[in-house]
Design a protein around this motif. Structure first.
Motif, PDB file in Angstrom:
ATOM      1  N   PHE A  70      39.962  22.346  44.059  1.00 33.03           N
ATOM      2  CA  PHE A  70      39.130  23.727  43.800  1.00 33.03           C
ATOM      3  C   PHE A  70      38.043  23.069  42.852  1.00 33.03           C
ATOM      4  CE2 PHE A  70      37.555  26.554  40.667  1.00 33.03           C
ATOM      5  CZ  PHE A  70      37.304  27.928  41.589  1.00 33.03           C
ATOM      6  N   ARG A 105      45.357  31.372  37.952  1.00 32.69           N
ATOM      7  CA  ARG A 105      44.490  31.649  38.993  1.00 32.69           C
ATOM      8  C   ARG A 105      43.107  31.663  38.819  1.00 32.69           C
ATOM      9  NH1 ARG A 105      45.727  35.185  44.220  1.00 32.69           N
ATOM     10  NH2 ARG A 105      47.076  33.223  44.282  1.00 32.69           N
ATOM     11  N   GLY A 107      38.931  31.433  40.756  1.00 31.71           N
ATOM     12  CA  GLY A 107      38.407  31.340  42.207  1.00 31.71           C
ATOM     13  C   GLY A 107      36.752  31.733  42.029  1.00 31.71           C
ATOM     14  N   GLU A 119      35.417  32.553  49.890  1.00 33.01           N
ATOM     15  CA  GLU A 119      35.971  32.418  48.655  1.00 33.01           C
ATOM     16  C   GLU A 119      37.010  31.228  48.372  1.00 33.01           C
ATOM     17  OE1 GLU A 119      39.110  35.292  45.614  1.00 33.01           O
ATOM     18  OE2 GLU A 119      38.550  35.987  47.663  1.00 33.01           O
ATOM     19  N   LEU A 121      39.942  29.910  45.822  1.00 39.00           N
ATOM     20  CA  LEU A 121      40.727  30.223  44.746  1.00 39.00           C
ATOM     21  C   LEU A 121      42.030  29.120  44.657  1.00 39.00           C
ATOM     22  CD1 LEU A 121      43.080  33.011  45.715  1.00 39.00           C
ATOM     23  CD2 LEU A 121      41.462  32.401  47.329  1.00 39.00           C
TER      24      LEU A 121
END
Length: 128
Positions: A70, A105, A107, A119, A121
């Motif tokens: 990420f 979490r 995102g 997206e 995440l």
């Protein structure tokens, strides 16, 4: 055998460009052409098969990434000057969301060249 998603069609005005855009953000490769499709295969073996269409409604595609993946994808988005948002309505410019429902979490949302809402995440469940 259990039921699994095998592939999905992603409409694109320029399948090669759109596939390379997403693969570049996610740190993946574009697969060799399959018939008239330009596929990008994810770690779970699901492929996004980009197909040329001139008229379509944008879709939403969400990708679960590990924490390091990420951070790397977000850095590529920022380095390329791609607008990203902390909400699906794209009002929270330059933001990363932190889930209220799943601890840890995070995102963000961004658009691909065809207007699809992408997206990225993280799974969460950590103290990050």
């Amino acid at each position: 055998m259990s039921v699994e998603l095998n592939h999905t069609i992603v409409p694109a005005r320029d399948p090669q460009a759109s596939a390379h855009f997403l693969a570049g953000i996610l740190g993946l490769s574009v697969d060799p052409p399959l018939a008239h499709f330009t596929p990008v295969t994810l770690a779970n073996k699901v492929s996004l098969d980009y197909d040329r269409l001139d008229d379509f409604e944008p879709h939403h595609y969400a990708f679960m990434l590990g924490e390091q993946e990420f951070d790397a994808a977000l850095a590529r988005i920022q380095d390329r000057g791609i607008a990203h948002y902390g909400d699906p309505a794209c009002r929270e410019f330059g933001q990363v969301y932190h889930s209220k429902h799943i601890k840890g979490r995070r995102g963000t949302y961004f658009h691909d060249p065809d207007g699809h809402l992408m997206e990225i995440l993280t799974p969460g469940g950590t103290d990050s």
